[in-house]
Design a protein around this motif. Structure first.
Motif, PDB file in Angstrom:
ATOM      1  N   GLY A 201      -5.716  14.135 122.472  1.00 40.17           N
ATOM      2  CA  GLY A 201      -4.430  14.309 121.812  1.00 40.17           C
ATOM      3  C   GLY A 201      -3.442  15.063 122.665  1.00 40.17           C
ATOM      4  N   ASP A 202      -2.167  14.892 122.332  1.00 44.66           N
ATOM      5  CA  ASP A 202      -1.139  15.586 123.100  1.00 44.66           C
ATOM      6  C   ASP A 202      -0.303  16.519 122.236  1.00 44.66           C
ATOM      7  OD1 ASP A 202       0.122  13.531 121.757  1.00 44.66           O
ATOM      8  OD2 ASP A 202       1.253  12.811 123.471  1.00 44.66           O
ATOM      9  N   ASP A 203      -0.325  16.374 120.911  1.00 43.97           N
ATOM     10  CA  ASP A 203       0.435  17.275 120.043  1.00 43.97           C
ATOM     11  C   ASP A 203      -0.245  18.645 119.961  1.00 43.97           C
ATOM     12  OD1 ASP A 203       2.321  15.328 119.510  1.00 43.97           O
ATOM     13  OD2 ASP A 203       1.276  14.625 117.711  1.00 43.97           O
ATOM     14  N   ASP A 204      -1.490  18.657 119.557  1.00 48.24           N
ATOM     15  CA  ASP A 204      -2.293  19.872 119.479  1.00 48.24           C
ATOM     16  C   ASP A 204      -3.651  19.519 120.081  1.00 48.24           C
ATOM     17  OD1 ASP A 204      -3.292  22.378 118.895  1.00 48.24           O
ATOM     18  OD2 ASP A 204      -3.775  21.879 116.820  1.00 48.24           O
ATOM     19  N   PRO A 205      -3.700  19.392 121.410  1.00 49.24           N
ATOM     20  CA  PRO A 205      -4.916  18.857 122.036  1.00 49.24           C
ATOM     21  C   PRO A 205      -6.105  19.780 121.911  1.00 49.24           C
ATOM     22  CG  PRO A 205      -3.423  19.683 123.706  1.00 49.24           C
ATOM     23  CD  PRO A 205      -2.697  19.783 122.386  1.00 49.24           C
ATOM     24  N   LEU A 206      -7.245  19.161 121.762  1.00 47.18           N
ATOM     25  CA  LEU A 206      -8.504  19.889 121.845  1.00 47.18           C
ATOM     26  C   LEU A 206      -8.831  20.065 123.321  1.00 47.18           C
ATOM     27  CD1 LEU A 206     -10.736  17.988 119.271  1.00 47.18           C
ATOM     28  CD2 LEU A 206      -9.874  20.306 119.056  1.00 47.18           C
ATOM     29  N   GLU A 207      -9.520  21.122 123.634  1.00 44.95           N
ATOM     30  CA  GLU A 207     -10.058  21.277 124.972  1.00 44.95           C
ATOM     31  C   GLU A 207     -11.420  20.599 124.982  1.00 44.95           C
ATOM     32  OE1 GLU A 207     -10.120  25.441 125.827  1.00 44.95           O
ATOM     33  OE2 GLU A 207      -7.977  25.645 125.443  1.00 44.95           O
ATOM     34  N   GLN A 208     -11.863  20.182 126.165  1.00 44.07           N
ATOM     35  CA  GLN A 208     -13.146  19.504 126.254  1.00 44.07           C
ATOM     36  C   GLN A 208     -14.280  20.356 125.699  1.00 44.07           C
ATOM     37  OE1 GLN A 208     -12.630  18.444 130.457  1.00 44.07           O
ATOM     38  NE2 GLN A 208     -12.997  16.334 129.846  1.00 44.07           N
ATOM     39  N   GLY A 209     -14.252  21.657 125.960  1.00 46.77           N
ATOM     40  CA  GLY A 209     -15.294  22.542 125.447  1.00 46.77           C
ATOM     41  C   GLY A 209     -15.315  22.589 123.932  1.00 46.77           C
ATOM     42  N   GLN A 210     -14.129  22.534 123.323  1.00 49.44           N
ATOM     43  CA  GLN A 210     -14.068  22.520 121.863  1.00 49.44           C
ATOM     44  C   GLN A 210     -14.662  21.223 121.323  1.00 49.44           C
ATOM     45  OE1 GLN A 210      -9.803  23.218 121.907  1.00 49.44           O
ATOM     46  NE2 GLN A 210     -10.169  24.934 120.526  1.00 49.44           N
ATOM     47  N   MET A 211     -14.378  20.114 121.998  1.00 50.72           N
ATOM     48  CA  MET A 211     -14.936  18.841 121.556  1.00 50.72           C
ATOM     49  C   MET A 211     -16.450  18.839 121.738  1.00 50.72           C
ATOM     50  SD  MET A 211     -14.101  16.146 120.036  1.00 50.72           S
ATOM     51  CE  MET A 211     -14.962  14.634 119.637  1.00 50.72           C
ATOM     52  N   ASP A 212     -16.920  19.449 122.822  1.00 48.10           N
ATOM     53  CA  ASP A 212     -18.370  19.562 123.011  1.00 48.10           C
ATOM     54  C   ASP A 212     -18.994  20.324 121.845  1.00 48.10           C
ATOM     55  OD1 ASP A 212     -18.105  18.240 125.459  1.00 48.10           O
ATOM     56  OD2 ASP A 212     -18.279  20.076 126.651  1.00 48.10           O
ATOM     57  N   ALA A 213     -18.337  21.404 121.423  1.00 53.34           N
ATOM     58  CA  ALA A 213     -18.841  22.179 120.289  1.00 53.34           C
ATOM     59  C   ALA A 213     -18.831  21.332 119.019  1.00 53.34           C
ATOM     60  CB  ALA A 213     -18.017  23.450 120.099  1.00 53.34           C
ATOM     61  N   LEU A 214     -17.745  20.598 118.788  1.00 55.81           N
ATOM     62  CA  LEU A 214     -17.690  19.733 117.601  1.00 55.81           C
ATOM     63  C   LEU A 214     -18.782  18.672 117.649  1.00 55.81           C
ATOM     64  CD1 LEU A 214     -13.866  19.178 116.969  1.00 55.81           C
ATOM     65  CD2 LEU A 214     -15.463  20.580 115.647  1.00 55.81           C
ATOM     66  N   ASP A 215     -19.060  18.124 118.843  1.00 55.49           N
ATOM     67  CA  ASP A 215     -20.146  17.144 118.977  1.00 55.49           C
ATOM     68  C   ASP A 215     -21.443  17.718 118.431  1.00 55.49           C
ATOM     69  OD1 ASP A 215     -18.744  15.042 120.226  1.00 55.49           O
ATOM     70  OD2 ASP A 215     -19.148  15.821 122.234  1.00 55.49           O
ATOM     71  N   LEU A 216     -21.747  18.949 118.812  1.00 58.23           N
ATOM     72  CA  LEU A 216     -22.988  19.575 118.362  1.00 58.23           C
ATOM     73  C   LEU A 216     -22.951  19.908 116.877  1.00 58.23           C
ATOM     74  CD1 LEU A 216     -23.636  21.905 121.409  1.00 58.23           C
ATOM     75  CD2 LEU A 216     -24.808  19.764 120.853  1.00 58.23           C
ATOM     76  N   LEU A 217     -21.797  20.358 116.407  1.00 58.19           N
ATOM     77  CA  LEU A 217     -21.685  20.738 114.999  1.00 58.19           C
ATOM     78  C   LEU A 217     -21.729  19.537 114.061  1.00 58.19           C
ATOM     79  CD1 LEU A 217     -19.040  23.586 115.289  1.00 58.19           C
ATOM     80  CD2 LEU A 217     -21.519  23.816 114.927  1.00 58.19           C
ATOM     81  N   THR A 218     -21.435  18.340 114.560  1.00 52.80           N
ATOM     82  CA  THR A 218     -21.563  17.161 113.701  1.00 52.80           C
ATOM     83  C   THR A 218     -23.023  16.872 113.390  1.00 52.80           C
ATOM     84  OG1 THR A 218     -21.597  15.570 115.537  1.00 52.80           O
ATOM     85  CG2 THR A 218     -19.450  16.046 114.529  1.00 52.80           C
ATOM     86  N   ARG A 219     -23.924  17.351 114.240  1.00 56.01           N
ATOM     87  CA  ARG A 219     -25.357  17.121 114.053  1.00 56.01           C
ATOM     88  C   ARG A 219     -25.998  18.141 113.131  1.00 56.01           C
ATOM     89  NH1 ARG A 219     -25.078  12.215 115.318  1.00 56.01           N
ATOM     90  NH2 ARG A 219     -24.945  11.694 117.498  1.00 56.01           N
ATOM     91  N   SER A 220     -25.599  19.411 113.291  1.00 58.33           N
ATOM     92  CA  SER A 220     -26.172  20.460 112.446  1.00 58.33           C
ATOM     93  C   SER A 220     -25.374  21.746 112.592  1.00 58.33           C
ATOM     94  CB  SER A 220     -27.641  20.721 112.821  1.00 58.33           C
ATOM     95  OG  SER A 220     -27.730  21.292 114.106  1.00 58.33           O
ATOM     96  N   ASP A 221     -25.532  22.617 111.612  1.00 59.91           N
ATOM     97  CA  ASP A 221     -24.954  23.949 111.712  1.00 59.91           C
ATOM     98  C   ASP A 221     -25.680  24.673 112.842  1.00 59.91           C
ATOM     99  OD1 ASP A 221     -23.617  23.154 109.442  1.00 59.91           O
ATOM    100  OD2 ASP A 221     -24.831  24.370 108.073  1.00 59.91           O
TER     101      ASP A 221
END
Length: 188
Positions: free
Chosen positions: A47-67
């Motif tokens: 995204g370009d409006d309020d972009p996520l950083e790659q590290g944040q997306m990596d964290a979200l990837d893991l959080l989609t699997r489990s707390d």
């Protein structure tokens, strides 16, 4: 997935073929890290409006699997706990994740993805999948299989070299249970 020991050989930089291959791999690695196209691709993916950083997306990837515990998240991301805390704080500030006490031990802080986080993750994941499909369509099915094997071995080699150099991640925080796949989502 490492090469059998009888296939391993010392790299000899006086050998023109070994030297040229090392140079080509090194250049490719640099381009993967900081190629001119990466800014455009990051903007498309995150995204370009309020972009996520790659590290944040990596964290979200893991959080989609489990707390996750904060310590577990940091270990799985292969970063120090203070970096994980900063990444999670931004996710919390943006409403994409939330902290809560562990049901097993109230002193332990857990992190989970929110509904908005799942929506944001799904949007980015769809763009990543589309992008990966376009990239891989440049290769034949056989080349894609070879590329996957070689990249897996390259990552394993990086881990092995870090262990030999004494710069490996904490051995108590194994990352073998979940390894990101080519679309960035975790496979188990």
């Amino acid at each position: 997935m490492s090469a059998p020991s009888d296939e391993r050989a010392t790299v000899d930089f006086s050998n023109p073929i070994d030297r040229e291959n090392a140079i080509r791999v090194g250049r490719a690695w640099i381009e993967l890290r900081r190629g001119a196209w990466t800014a455009n691709l990051r903007e498309y993916l995150y995204g370009d409006d309020d972009p996520l950083e790659q590290g944040q997306m990596d964290a979200l990837d893991l959080l989609t699997r489990s707390d996750r515990t904060m310590r577990g998240l940091a270990a799985r991301l292969r970063i120090d706990p203070s970096s994980a805390t900063r990444a999670v704080q931004r996710l919390v500030d943006d409403g994409l994740a939330e902290r809560f006490p562990s049901p097993d031990d109230g002193r332990v802080v857990m992190v989970r993805i929110t509904k908005d986080g799942r929506t944001r993750h799904a949007d980015v994941d769809a763009r990543r999948s589309h992008t990966m499909a376009l990239i891989l369509s440049e290769f034949t099915p056989h080349e894609r299989a070879d590329l996957a094997v070689m990249l897996d071995r390259f990552v394993d080699a990086l881990d092995h070299v870090c262990e030999r150099l004494g710069t490996a991640p904490d051995p108590h925080t194994s990352h073998d249970a979940e390894t990101p796949d080519t679309t960035g989502t975790a496979r188990q």
